[in-house]
Design a protein around this motif. Structure first.
Motif, PDB file in Angstrom:
ATOM      1  N   LEU A 162      -4.572  11.419  -0.550  1.00 17.57           N
ATOM      2  CA  LEU A 162      -5.563  11.164  -1.585  1.00 17.57           C
ATOM      3  C   LEU A 162      -6.375  12.409  -1.909  1.00 17.57           C
ATOM      4  O   LEU A 162      -6.775  12.614  -3.063  1.00 17.57           O
TER       5      LEU A 162
ATOM      6  N   LEU B  84      -7.094  13.836  -5.658  1.00 17.50           N
ATOM      7  CA  LEU B  84      -8.405  14.137  -6.228  1.00 17.50           C
ATOM      8  C   LEU B  84      -8.503  15.598  -6.654  1.00 17.50           C
ATOM      9  O   LEU B  84      -9.164  15.915  -7.646  1.00 17.50           O
TER      10      LEU B  84
ATOM     11  N   TRP C 209     -13.267   6.574  -5.782  1.00 14.69           N
ATOM     12  CA  TRP C 209     -12.029   6.414  -5.035  1.00 14.69           C
ATOM     13  C   TRP C 209     -12.270   5.625  -3.754  1.00 14.69           C
ATOM     14  O   TRP C 209     -13.399   5.552  -3.252  1.00 14.69           O
TER      15      TRP C 209
ATOM     16  N   GLN D 298      -9.930   5.057  -0.067  1.00 12.64           N
ATOM     17  CA  GLN D 298      -8.712   5.385   0.669  1.00 12.64           C
ATOM     18  C   GLN D 298      -8.279   4.204   1.513  1.00 12.64           C
ATOM     19  O   GLN D 298      -9.107   3.552   2.165  1.00 12.64           O
TER      20      GLN D 298
ATOM     21  N   HIS E 108      -4.170   3.645  -2.321  1.00 12.03           N
ATOM     22  CA  HIS E 108      -5.519   4.024  -2.731  1.00 12.03           C
ATOM     23  C   HIS E 108      -5.806   3.523  -4.152  1.00 12.03           C
ATOM     24  O   HIS E 108      -4.898   3.244  -4.932  1.00 12.03           O
TER      25      HIS E 108
ATOM     26  N   VAL F 282      -8.258   4.591  -7.558  1.00 14.24           N
ATOM     27  CA  VAL F 282      -9.099   5.597  -8.202  1.00 14.24           C
ATOM     28  C   VAL F 282      -9.621   4.998  -9.504  1.00 14.24           C
ATOM     29  O   VAL F 282      -8.876   4.339 -10.241  1.00 14.24           O
TER      30      VAL F 282
END
Length: 252
Positions: A120, A124, A183, A185, A235, A237
């Protein structure tokens, strides 16, 4: 056909409020004719649904969508859903001075929900690169290096306490807009839920009660997202932004 991009929008967009100065002056004159007190529900509703304001909303929605699409272009992201809200409020006053800076204010927001897998932090980082390439300026308190520091510390202080989870924030130069990236995780894991709460939080659609005079919302079914397409990803986002596309000031 010429392809619009976020960068080209930044170079060609008109000032913050998209109604022309002549149209705004006419609107102020119309509302001012009723006095300096708050507009009536009928006046405010008619203004919010006028052709000029609806056109400003449509133009702003297109620009906002292009901007978020460029940020969301990171290859690891998988689009899942989009939520939008278009709301107009009447300003409040006590008859002596205005509590709000406007007689009528209209704004819209858009939120993209995306799934991601793998590392992740790398996702990002790529989102950050696309945002910068689109001409956005990182907020000093929301830079990618804060997320890297968070990861390096495993999300905890030296005393073992949980650190606040940083997001990414950007300014749209010359526009007064911001873009936020959130976000979570391994968000489907019970530990992540208990630690961070629901990563798919959203504001409820407001009722059409005074001073709200116009609502056009396209929400998403968050429960369906959790149990459906997002369940297939590690994940989640979110990329969101909002804009005030029309305001009528109080008469002098």
């Amino acid at each position: 056909m010429l392809r619009l991009t976020a960068a080209s929008i930044l170079a060609t967009m008109t000032p913050r409020h998209l109604v022309t100065s002549a149209a705004a002056a006419a609107l102020v004159f119309t509302l001012a004719a009723c006095g300096s007190d708050a507009p009536t529900r009928e006046e405010a509703s008619r203004e919010a649904q006028s052709a000029a304001v609806r056109q400003a909303s449509a133009s702003s929605a297109e620009q906002l969508s292009i901007l978020l699409s460029d940020v969301a272009r990171a290859s690891p992201l998988r689009p899942v859903a989009v939520a939008t809200r278009d709301i107009c409020h009447a300003g409040d006053t006590n008859g002596l001075w205005a509590h709000d800076e406007y007689r009528i204010s209209c704004g819209l927001t858009e939120t993209r929900y995306l799934g991601a897998d793998g590392d992740l932090l790398e996702v990002l980082r790529e989102v950050d690169r696309h945002a910068r390439a689109a001409g956005l300026v990182p907020s000093t308190e929301s830079a990618i290096d804060e997320i890297e520091s968070y990861y390096a510390a495993n999300g905890r202080t030296e005393d073992g306490l949980l650190l606040p989870k940083p997001g990414l924030g950007y300014l749209v130069p010359g526009r007064g807009w911001t873009v936020q990236v959130g976000w979570a995780q391994d968000w489907t894991g019970q530990a992540e839920w208990s630690r961070l709460g629901d990563p798919l939080n959203s504001q409820p659609v407001p009722d059409l009660t005074w001073p709200t005079v116009f609502v056009e919302a396209r929400p998403v079914d968050l429960d369906a997202l959790r149990d459906g397409p997002l369940r297939r990803h590690q994940h989640v986002v979110t990329i969101s932004s909002g804009i005030t596309y029309h305001e009528v000031p109080w008469p002098a």
